[in-house]
Scaffold this motif. Structure first.
Motif, PDB file in Angstrom:
ATOM      1  N   GLN A 146     -33.054 -53.398 -12.109  1.00 14.80           N
ATOM      2  CA  GLN A 146     -33.160 -51.967 -12.376  1.00 14.80           C
ATOM      3  C   GLN A 146     -32.795 -51.231 -11.083  1.00 14.80           C
ATOM      4  O   GLN A 146     -33.353 -51.518 -10.026  1.00 14.80           O
ATOM      5  CB  GLN A 146     -34.607 -51.660 -12.781  1.00 14.80           C
ATOM      6  CG  GLN A 146     -34.862 -50.294 -13.356  1.00 14.80           C
ATOM      7  CD  GLN A 146     -36.339 -50.149 -13.726  1.00 14.80           C
ATOM      8  OE1 GLN A 146     -37.227 -50.419 -12.919  1.00 14.80           O
ATOM      9  NE2 GLN A 146     -36.617 -49.731 -14.947  1.00 14.80           N
ATOM     10  N   VAL A 186     -29.292 -56.629 -17.756  1.00 12.68           N
ATOM     11  CA  VAL A 186     -30.021 -57.770 -18.308  1.00 12.68           C
ATOM     12  C   VAL A 186     -29.089 -58.964 -18.467  1.00 12.68           C
ATOM     13  O   VAL A 186     -27.979 -58.827 -18.994  1.00 12.68           O
ATOM     14  CB  VAL A 186     -30.645 -57.419 -19.671  1.00 12.68           C
ATOM     15  CG1 VAL A 186     -31.423 -58.605 -20.227  1.00 12.68           C
ATOM     16  CG2 VAL A 186     -31.546 -56.193 -19.556  1.00 12.68           C
ATOM     17  N   THR A 235     -37.463 -56.660 -22.115  1.00 15.06           N
ATOM     18  CA  THR A 235     -37.371 -55.447 -21.303  1.00 15.06           C
ATOM     19  C   THR A 235     -38.729 -54.761 -21.239  1.00 15.06           C
ATOM     20  O   THR A 235     -39.096 -54.195 -20.203  1.00 15.06           O
ATOM     21  CB  THR A 235     -36.338 -54.470 -21.895  1.00 15.06           C
ATOM     22  OG1 THR A 235     -36.585 -54.303 -23.303  1.00 15.06           O
ATOM     23  CG2 THR A 235     -34.927 -54.989 -21.717  1.00 15.06           C
ATOM     24  N   GLU A 255     -30.733 -53.070 -22.670  1.00 13.52           N
ATOM     25  CA  GLU A 255     -30.715 -52.187 -21.505  1.00 13.52           C
ATOM     26  C   GLU A 255     -31.045 -50.755 -21.912  1.00 13.52           C
ATOM     27  O   GLU A 255     -31.834 -50.069 -21.264  1.00 13.52           O
ATOM     28  CB  GLU A 255     -29.345 -52.264 -20.828  1.00 13.52           C
ATOM     29  CG  GLU A 255     -29.070 -53.636 -20.222  1.00 13.52           C
ATOM     30  CD  GLU A 255     -27.614 -53.873 -19.851  1.00 13.52           C
ATOM     31  OE1 GLU A 255     -27.314 -54.918 -19.248  1.00 13.52           O
ATOM     32  OE2 GLU A 255     -26.755 -53.018 -20.174  1.00 13.52           O
ATOM     33  N   GLY A 285     -34.741 -50.479 -22.719  1.00 11.65           N
ATOM     34  CA  GLY A 285     -35.574 -50.463 -21.517  1.00 11.65           C
ATOM     35  C   GLY A 285     -35.544 -49.129 -20.802  1.00 11.65           C
ATOM     36  O   GLY A 285     -36.571 -48.649 -20.304  1.00 11.65           O
ATOM     37  N   TYR A 295     -33.740 -59.476 -14.927  1.00 10.67           N
ATOM     38  CA  TYR A 295     -33.633 -58.030 -15.077  1.00 10.67           C
ATOM     39  C   TYR A 295     -33.441 -57.378 -13.701  1.00 10.67           C
ATOM     40  O   TYR A 295     -34.137 -57.727 -12.748  1.00 10.67           O
ATOM     41  CB  TYR A 295     -34.902 -57.451 -15.726  1.00 10.67           C
ATOM     42  CG  TYR A 295     -35.108 -57.927 -17.146  1.00 10.67           C
ATOM     43  CD1 TYR A 295     -34.709 -57.141 -18.228  1.00 10.67           C
ATOM     44  CD2 TYR A 295     -35.670 -59.172 -17.411  1.00 10.67           C
ATOM     45  CE1 TYR A 295     -34.882 -57.579 -19.535  1.00 10.67           C
ATOM     46  CE2 TYR A 295     -35.831 -59.626 -18.701  1.00 10.67           C
ATOM     47  CZ  TYR A 295     -35.440 -58.822 -19.772  1.00 10.67           C
ATOM     48  OH  TYR A 295     -35.598 -59.261 -21.057  1.00 10.67           O
TER      49      TYR A 295
END
Length: 361
Positions: free
Chosen positions: A358, A351, A322, A246, A249, A356
């Protein structure tokens, strides 16, 4: 990558003597058991190797899984894979060094952005694309012009461990370096597992630890203001509160935003937890949607509220990494606008396996 049949040839060679036809040999149960186990290991290695070879440079999760099985196998099988990886390392390292003019040394260790008219043009181009209202046209522009513009902006940086300044084709050199270090890491791990002399690829190439590079790459950008540096410093302090994937990313997204002339986003661990929870629910429930069938978690706003925070937008993806998730979002108009929204200040990334989520505000 050129296919090398060396390991397949090695795996096809029996390491056990043949019994001549008509020759009577006393049956040794223990020896028979050992031979059966060795033959089973050989057959398993023959099945695993194509999986590992094909995925090594393209599907890290799949390659790691096959490689982990090799590390559990008898040493004779590991040795054969090591021989192949040694050869691959030599060839890929040579390709990389030739692309740099024969030198892999660096001078400094900080990332620098050289301000040029091309940089201003690329930033203006990205701003124009993300302002487009027609999603079909925007998608075409992101692929044909937007991604090359971002790559060019990132290529305007000179980071320790990336393509050295002055090379003829920095993008090719950076790709070859990534491939070499990927092969080199597997080579290092199998050598270490077999108690053989082993060095990490960056050590053999005379480069600093890449783990330390990513910590400073965004912070050392010349275009980063004092306020942006403070955000990145705060993110580094929050690193231990979220998963490594995470953090990586979010760091990559912030590098992209900085390259595009935007401010980086501050990590909200609570938003990461909310995003991670949705990724977990999607994986467990077999659905892929912004609307959850789980009571109390229907919308992104519900999910953020459950963790004591708030959100204004959400991206979701199913991907193998990611980096892959970020890239897929970059090329999708709605997701792209969320990632590069100028007034966004907060980010959370969650994640769970290949899922995933966001979230922004």
């Amino acid at each position: 990558m050129r296919k090398i049949p060396l390991l397949i040839a090695l795996l096809s060679i029996s390491i056990f003597p043949l019994v001549l036809q008509g020759q009577e040999t006393p049956v040794d149960p223990e020896a028979a058991k050992q031979q059966a186990e060795a033959e089973a290991a050989l057959e398993k290695a023959r099945q695993l190797f194509p999986e590992f070879q094909n995925a090594m440079l393209t599907e890290k999760t799949k390659a790691d899984k096959a490689f982990a099985e090799f590390l559990k196998m008898p040493d004779s099988m590991q040795e054969r894979l090591q021989i192949w990886l040694d050869q691959q390392w030599v060839e890929k390292r040579r390709e990389y060094e030739l692309s740099t003019g024969g030198s892999t040394s660096n001078s400094g260790g900080s990332l620098q952005i050289v301000s040029t008219p091309a940089m201003a043009e690329n930033r203006a181009l990205l701003a124009r694309i993300r302002a487009m209202s027609n999603e079909n046209e925007m998608k075409k522009e992101l692929k044909s012009k937007g991604w090359p513009a971002l790559v060019s902006l990132l290529g305007s940086t000179r980071q320790t461990g990336s393509a050295p300044a002055g090379v003829k084709n920095p993008h090719k050199t950076a790709r070859l370096l990534k491939e070499a270090t990927t092969i080199g890491e597997y080579r290092y791990k199998i050598r270490f597992n077999r108690r053989q002399p082993a060095k990490r690829p960056h050590e053999e190439l005379g480069l600093p630890d890449p783990g330390k590079e990513t910590e400073t790459s965004a912070k050392d950008t010349m275009a980063t203001s004092a306020k942006n540096r403070e955000i990145l410093n705060q993110n580094e302090k929050l690193k231990g509160q979220i998963q490594a994937a995470e953090y990586a990313g979010i760091l990559e997204l912030n590098q992209w935003r900085i390259a595009a002339g935007l401010s980086p986003l501050l990590i909200d661990p609570k938003l990461c937890a909310a995003a991670r929870d949705h990724s977990k629910d999607m994986a467990a429930g077999g659905f892929f949607s912004h609307t959850s069938p789980i009571q109390g978690k229907k919308s992104p706003w519900d999910r953020a509220r459950n963790f004591g925070t708030s959100a204004s937008s959400e991206n979701i993806a199913i991907n193998g990494s990611t980096e892959g998730a970020n890239k897929s979002w970059f090329h999708s108009p709605g997701h792209h606008k969320n990632m590069f929204r100028e007034n966004a200040t907060i980010v959370g990334l969650g994640v769970n396996g290949r899922h995933y989520t966001q979230m922004f505000r």
